[in-house]
Design an enzyme around this catalytic site. Structure first.
Site, PDB file in Angstrom:
ATOM      1  N   GLU A 403       0.850  -1.187   0.000  1.00 36.56           N
ATOM      2  CA  GLU A 403       0.000   0.000   0.000  1.00 36.56           C
ATOM      3  C   GLU A 403       0.886   1.237   0.000  1.00 36.56           C
ATOM      4  OE1 GLU A 403      -3.203   0.147   2.894  1.00 36.56           O
ATOM      5  OE2 GLU A 403      -3.061  -2.018   3.216  1.00 36.56           O
ATOM      6  N   GLU A 485      -5.429 -14.077  -0.093  1.00 35.79           N
ATOM      7  CA  GLU A 485      -4.844 -13.667   1.178  1.00 35.79           C
ATOM      8  C   GLU A 485      -5.193 -14.595   2.342  1.00 35.79           C
ATOM      9  OE1 GLU A 485      -4.563  -8.893   0.158  1.00 35.79           O
ATOM     10  OE2 GLU A 485      -6.395  -9.724   1.049  1.00 35.79           O
ATOM     11  N   GLN A 558     -10.190 -15.703  -3.262  1.00 36.49           N
ATOM     12  CA  GLN A 558     -10.545 -15.037  -4.518  1.00 36.49           C
ATOM     13  C   GLN A 558      -9.720 -15.602  -5.661  1.00 36.49           C
ATOM     14  OE1 GLN A 558      -8.923 -11.235  -2.834  1.00 36.49           O
ATOM     15  NE2 GLN A 558      -8.074 -10.987  -4.882  1.00 36.49           N
ATOM     16  N   GLU A 633     -17.858  -3.897  -2.072  1.00 37.84           N
ATOM     17  CA  GLU A 633     -16.781  -4.864  -2.250  1.00 37.84           C
ATOM     18  C   GLU A 633     -17.310  -6.289  -2.123  1.00 37.84           C
ATOM     19  OE1 GLU A 633     -12.364  -5.883  -0.374  1.00 37.84           O
ATOM     20  OE2 GLU A 633     -13.706  -4.485   0.646  1.00 37.84           O
TER      21      GLU A 633
END
Length: 769
Positions: A403, A485, A558, A633
């Site tokens: 990030e 993740e 995902q 999301e």
């Protein structure tokens, strides 16, 4: 509201089996029907507009986080929010850095939208004009409020209220003025910026207020030793507006904000000097220029058309204006929830992730390459910080943080150290975005001004991460985390290794492109490592395990391995691709983010296995919130990020690279098996930019056409339609027969050899078909 009930035949039953008369009574009590419908799970915020580019409703979302945003790439806010953000303004130390809140001194509300009135406001978002409108039809007047972040006067949020008196005669109101009550609602003082007390001054006969301050905490004292200055100017707002009985008037209120006090002041003065309608039309003109450059047009499926128009509107609201009254500040990237959000952990604090390059970048690149350049420039500007991160973690080259925000340092929250430590594939994703950019633009100037450097230094990072395994003879990349993740600190993540390998191969290619002005180090060494990187493959099940040691049946968060097929377009046996799709679809948890099913959709379209439409519907249904097409999301609206650009970008990719069949390669643009999305009669992608040319692809039930709007003489294009080569020239429309593939190509670029792009050549690979 009557039309709403007419379209929902079960409404009476859902209202508690009331009689028709009772239902009508509730409708006539205005608010009663809204509460009744809400209590029975019905949608009280229906989009009532028949126009694909306008979203209208009688009732605002119950949760104001699903309100739409306005923005121009410099300044942005959510409608009726008490918060304004500007590009590149953050507060807080690295682990807590977030967009710095500015009070919304432009947030003016009509009282008739705040309290119970006998009027029914209509709220509309016009995505072509970039404006939010409120229309209130009153007894003696029609009031229209326009709220927009000006696309030319880019420091300004404008709030205009137009009052048009009705001309009919009413003896009870002879010679009586029309009063419209309003309220300025800027919210509480900022906790992020130490603003001084507002100071009034008279400018052009109007009272103007201003307040300046500094951000309270620097992100990193090494790269940001001083806090950032910011100043805001705004117009005073009375309690009510007055218009003669038979008059008409436009009242303009505005707020400007900038890191430079003089710029903020002069911009507000200029805005107030403009005639109200001229001011609005200048804004609209800039938006129309953008829509003239490109877009995706859907006919036959209004809901889908609105969803697509909403995505482009929100993207373009967070990207810089092409022209502005004052020069623009540096651009600080496109975060997962855009510029209008990012003050909270839930909305990712306005940070930049891999989301930008992997999910949002490709559709922006194809239609708006100028903005793709802006996104890459942010990475170039922070490359020296990436060099320091690589050095401090014991590696070479550039390692970009998971990030980043204002300074480019790692700003991941202390809550999540594993993602900051292990999710290193972001550097490979940046390199892959560069690959796509070079493939579609051949931008020599960009290479000269940092492009060569960023590509080769990312390759140096991966070369320093790859360690030879003497038992297998392959290079391992250990202690990483792929896009999934739920599995961290793994070895040889399939996605990470392929994107790393592509970075190494791209450096070899770019070393050739840049050799006349940039000295690369051992370019063939990069390719040698890529060639021998480990890539997990299970020959028994003919699929790619997600990482070394992955156990079949383990649930994942995902899309991960599926990304090898697209967007990476890694060459593999068709059976392997199908097995990757089918297997990982069965173990992906249902609570994952929106973009997963976009990549499955593209995979199923390319495999032509009949499953694409199901995945396509899963990629957006349940994520889009009415009436303003704001994305969640997750399917649960109460958790996760709001207005999730990452999901939007993945969804656009299903249309462009899935149904339209477009694919980007270093030596060509390809169109393969173009088809219509579900329930669509006509599907057009306007303004495809390829090597300076402007193309339009039109897909109908029985035909696919490619029209040439313009061609760059520097890169003449040839279309191969599976039989013939056609030189493309402006005005030509080519019918693409059959399913393709159809290729568009130009002369080779500097005769540089294309990268091999083969990873893990030593493991037992199936024969390619």
């Amino acid at each position: 509201m009557w039309n709403f009930l007419a379209r929902n035949k079960q409404a009476a039953a859902m209202l508690g089996l009331l009689s028709v008369a009772a239902v009508v009574t509730i409708i006539l009590t205005t608010k009663g029907v809204s509460h009744a419908l809400a209590n029975h799970g019905m949608d009280e915020t229906e989009d009532i507009s028949p126009a694909a580019h306008i979203f209208s409703t009688y009732n605002l979302p119950a949760n104001d986080k699903f309100m739409p945003s306005i923005g121009n790439g410099h300044i942005a806010t959510n409608i009726f929010s008490d918060t304004v953000y500007i590009n590149g303004l953050y507060s807080g130390p690295a682990g807590h850095s977030h967009r710095a809140r500015i009070p919304a001194w432009a947030n003016i509300r009509l009282n008739s939208t705040l309290t119970h009135h006998p009027y029914s406001p209509v709220y509309s978002l016009d995505t072509r004009e970039g404006v939010f409108k409120v229309r209130v039809d009153r007894d003696r007047s029609v009031v229209t409020q326009r709220i927009y972040a000006h696309k030319f006067y880019t420091r300004a949020i404008v709030n205009q209220i137009q009052v048009d008196s009705k001309t009919h005669y009413d003896p009870n109101f002879v010679n009586k003025e029309i009063w419209i009550a309003i309220k300025l609602m800027p919210g509480e003082a900022s906790k992020d910026i130490d603003f001084n007390d507002p100071i009034p001054e008279i400018i052009g006969g109007r009272t103007i207020w201003h307040s300046c301050g500094k951000t309270r905490e620097s992100e990193d004292l090494t790269y940001q030793p001083l806090p950032v200055d910011v100043c805001a100017y705004w117009t005073s707002a009375p309690d009510h507006l007055v218009v003669p009985q038979h008059g008409s008037r436009v009242f303009t209120f505005a707020m400007t904000a900038d890191k430079n006090k003089t710029t903020a002041k002069e911009e507000l003065v200029k805005v107030l000097q403009e005639d109200g309608e001229v001011l609005f039309q200048k804004h609209v003109e800039e938006w129309r220029k953008l829509y003239d450059q490109g877009g995706i047009d859907i006919e036959g499926n209004l809901d889908l058309a609105k969803t697509v128009n909403g995505i482009w509107y929100y993207f373009l609201s967070s990207l810089p204006s092409e022209e502005s009254h004052y020069p623009l500040d540096k651009y600080y990237g496109l975060s997962p929830t855009g510029l209008a959000r990012g003050g909270t952990f839930e909305d990712y604090e306005g940070h930049n992730f891999w989301d930008t390059e992997t999910w949002m970048f490709p559709p922006i690149l194809l239609l708006y390459p100028r903005y793709a350049n802006e996104l890459l420039q942010y990475r170039l500007d922070k490359a020296y910080v990436a060099a320091e991160l690589a050095k401090t973690t014991g590696h070479k080259g550039y390692r970009f943080p998971w990030e980043s925000a204002y300074t480019g340092v790692e700003v991941t929250q202390p809550c999540c150290p594993d993602v900051a430590t292990y999710e290193q594939h972001v550097s490979g994703c940046i390199s892959f975005a560069v690959r796509q950019y070079l493939a579609t633009t051949r931008d020599e100037e960009w290479l000269k001004h940092g492009g060569c450097d960023i590509v080769t230094n990312i390759a140096d990072f991966w070369a320093s991460r790859a360690v030879i395994n003497y038992n297998t003879g392959l290079y391992d990349i250990s202690n990483v985390m792929g896009p999934d993740e739920d599995h961290r600190n793994v070895n040889n993540s399939a996605f990470t290794n392929v994107v790393a390998g592509y970075s190494l191969y791209l450096a070899q290619y770019v070393a050739c492109l840049c050799k006349s002005y940039y000295m690369a180090k051992e370019p063939d060494h990069w390719a040698d490592i890529a060639w021998s990187l480990a890539l997990p493959y299970d020959s028994e099940h003919d699929y790619h395990p997600q990482f070394t040691g992955y156990t079949r049946g383990e649930e994942i968060k995902q899309a991960d391995v599926v990304l090898l097929g697209f967007p990476l377009q890694y060459t593999m046996n068709s059976s392997t691709r199908q097995n990757d799709l089918d297997y990982y679809e069965s173990v992906t948890r249902s609570s994952g983010p929106a973009m997963t099913w976009s990549m499955h959709t593209i995979g199923h379209l390319q495999m032509d296995d009949g499953k694409a439409d199901i995945s396509f519907n899963k990629s957006y249904e349940g994520f889009v919130r009415e009436p303003f097409k704001v994305w969640s999301e997750l399917r649960r609206p109460d958790i996760g990020a709001t207005n999730f650009f990452t999901g939007m970008g993945g969804f656009l990719q299903t249309l462009i690279f899935g149904y339209a069949g477009i694919s980007i390669h270093l030596d060509r643009l390809e169109i393969n098996d173009a088809r219509l999305p579900p329930n669509v009669n006509k599907f057009t992608i306007r303004g495809i930019k390829y090597l300076g040319s402007n193309l339009t692809l039109e897909i109908q039930p029985n035909s696919t056409k490619l029209s040439v709007i313009s061609v760059d003489d520097s890169w003449p294009l040839v279309l191969h339609d599976t039989k013939y080569n056609i030189v493309l020239a402006p005005g030509i429309t080519a019918l693409l027969p059959g399913r393709g593939p159809f290729t568009i190509h130009s002369d080779p670029w500097k005769s540089c050899k294309l990268p091999a792009d083969v990873i893990g050549q030593n493991y037992l690979r199936p024969i390619l078909t």
